[in-house]
Design a protein around this motif. Structure first.
Motif, PDB file in Angstrom:
ATOM      1  N   GLU A   1       0.814  -1.214   0.000  1.00  0.00           N
ATOM      2  CA  GLU A   1       0.000   0.000   0.000  1.00  0.00           C
ATOM      3  C   GLU A   1       0.853   1.272   0.000  1.00  0.00           C
ATOM      4  O   GLU A   1       0.498   2.270  -0.625  1.00  0.00           O
ATOM      5  CB  GLU A   1      -0.905  -0.027   1.233  1.00  0.00           C
ATOM      6  CG  GLU A   1      -1.785   1.193   1.428  1.00  0.00           C
ATOM      7  CD  GLU A   1      -2.500   1.140   2.766  1.00  0.00           C
ATOM      8  OE1 GLU A   1      -3.737   1.174   2.767  1.00  0.00           O
ATOM      9  OE2 GLU A   1      -1.803   1.055   3.808  1.00  0.00           O
TER      10      GLU A   1
ATOM     11  N   THR B   1      -3.172   6.053  -4.248  1.00  0.00           N
ATOM     12  CA  THR B   1      -4.375   5.853  -3.448  1.00  0.00           C
ATOM     13  C   THR B   1      -5.626   5.774  -4.311  1.00  0.00           C
ATOM     14  O   THR B   1      -6.485   4.916  -4.111  1.00  0.00           O
ATOM     15  CB  THR B   1      -4.526   6.984  -2.420  1.00  0.00           C
ATOM     16  OG1 THR B   1      -3.365   7.017  -1.583  1.00  0.00           O
ATOM     17  CG2 THR B   1      -5.755   6.777  -1.555  1.00  0.00           C
ATOM     18  N   ASN B   2      -5.753   6.679  -5.305  1.00  0.00           N
ATOM     19  CA  ASN B   2      -6.966   6.689  -6.124  1.00  0.00           C
ATOM     20  C   ASN B   2      -7.063   5.461  -7.016  1.00  0.00           C
ATOM     21  O   ASN B   2      -8.139   5.133  -7.521  1.00  0.00           O
ATOM     22  CB  ASN B   2      -7.045   7.958  -6.969  1.00  0.00           C
ATOM     23  CG  ASN B   2      -5.927   8.062  -7.993  1.00  0.00           C
ATOM     24  OD1 ASN B   2      -4.816   7.559  -7.788  1.00  0.00           O
ATOM     25  ND2 ASN B   2      -6.204   8.729  -9.093  1.00  0.00           N
TER      26      ASN B   2
ATOM     27  N   SER C   1      -4.146   0.993   6.308  1.00  0.00           N
ATOM     28  CA  SER C   1      -5.021   2.147   6.486  1.00  0.00           C
ATOM     29  C   SER C   1      -6.449   1.923   6.004  1.00  0.00           C
ATOM     30  O   SER C   1      -7.329   2.692   6.379  1.00  0.00           O
ATOM     31  CB  SER C   1      -4.439   3.362   5.740  1.00  0.00           C
ATOM     32  OG  SER C   1      -4.422   3.128   4.347  1.00  0.00           O
ATOM     33  N   CYS C   2      -6.701   0.908   5.203  1.00  0.00           N
ATOM     34  CA  CYS C   2      -8.032   0.747   4.615  1.00  0.00           C
ATOM     35  C   CYS C   2      -8.610  -0.623   4.926  1.00  0.00           C
ATOM     36  O   CYS C   2      -8.148  -1.645   4.397  1.00  0.00           O
ATOM     37  CB  CYS C   2      -7.974   0.961   3.101  1.00  0.00           C
ATOM     38  SG  CYS C   2      -9.602   0.798   2.321  1.00  0.00           S
TER      39      CYS C   2
END
Length: 276
Positions: free
Chosen positions: A58, A63-64, A106-107
């Motif tokens: 990651e 990110t997008n 983070s996700c």
């Protein structure tokens, strides 16, 4: 992701549907790819070369390209967003027999689609799949990811290297470091290929690049076929196959994926055509 990398005729449409100014994504080319288009390219090139497992961290991703939560989907309708995030595609890859090992911190949306979840704690691994699934089921799921996982992945379009494009303009080829080759008047940056561990491997890659000049005009051999053939030759003859039978102690064998990565990153015009 690999901002600024060269891309030649890669079909990235499984991840990106359209780009500004009508730039094609089913035959995408750019001397300066963005974070999302470079990451889409890296994945599609790996699949083109027959990769069966993708290792993704990651921290080095766009990110997008990786995620798009329901709140953003509500604000920006999918018809206005050209990127299909990796989160939405990971399950469709498994249907193609492709495994994904993804390091995230983070996700939690990936809990919805993960088959196995491993927690790292003080350098020890713990299987927390059951707990991750409980957390996912107790909260609102990413409906976009679940819906997309039922669709097909899309097409991986094979490409054929064009032999004449790999002639170094001034005839000079110099391996400067393990991550940099001066190939004619082109500086070939291999810093995005982290699996190269020595300059000796890069020396071999430079010699492998030169072999492409022997491809006949109009050849329909794909990059996968060309490098599969080279791999078999190296198995049979060793690294001397790259030096016309002469022993060279400055060579070490790279993986086929790194040779392909170097070919794909060489900034020359007309290096590939898609096989239709």
């Amino acid at each position: 992701s690999e901002d600024g990398r060269n891309v030649s005729e890669v079909n990235i449409s499984p991840f990106i549907s359209d780009l500004p100014f009508g730039k094609k994504t089913d035959c995408f080319a750019s001397p300066d790819a963005s974070g999302s288009t470079s990451q889409a390219t890296n994945i599609m090139e790996a699949l083109e070369m027959g990769a069966k497992t993708l290792l993704i961290d990651e921290d080095t991703c766009a990110t997008n390209f990786m995620i798009r939560d329901d709140k953003m989907m509500e604000l920006v309708h999918k018809d206005k967003e050209p990127i299909t995030p990796f989160l939405y595609k990971v399950k469709t890859l498994s249907k193609q027999g492709i495994s994904v090992i993804l390091v995230v911190g983070s996700c939690g949306d990936f809990f919805d689609v993960a088959d196995t979840t491993i927690l790292m704690d003080s350098y020890s691994c713990y299987d927390v799949t059951t707990r991750a699934k409980q957390i996912a089921s107790s909260r609102a799921t990413n409906n976009g990811a679940l819906a997309a996982s039922r669709a097909s992945f899309g097409n991986v379009t094979p490409r054929c290297p064009v032999g004449t494009a790999f002639n170094p303009n001034n005839g000079k080829i110099t391996v400067r470091t393990k991550a940099l080759i001066s190939y004619g008047d082109v500086e070939l940056d291999l810093s995005g290929l982290e699996q190269i561990v020595s300059k000796e491997q890069t020396n071999s890659i430079a010699l492998a690049l030169q072999r492409l000049t022997a491809l006949e005009s109009g050849s329909k051999m794909t990059i996968f076929q060309v490098l599969t053939q080279l791999n078999a030759l190296l198995d049979h003859e060793g690294l001397e196959a790259l030096t016309n039978g002469q022993f060279d102690g400055s060579l070490a064998r790279p993986r086929t994926f790194e040779i392909a990565g170097a070919i794909n990153r060489l900034r020359v015009n007309g290096s590939f055509v898609q096989l239709k």
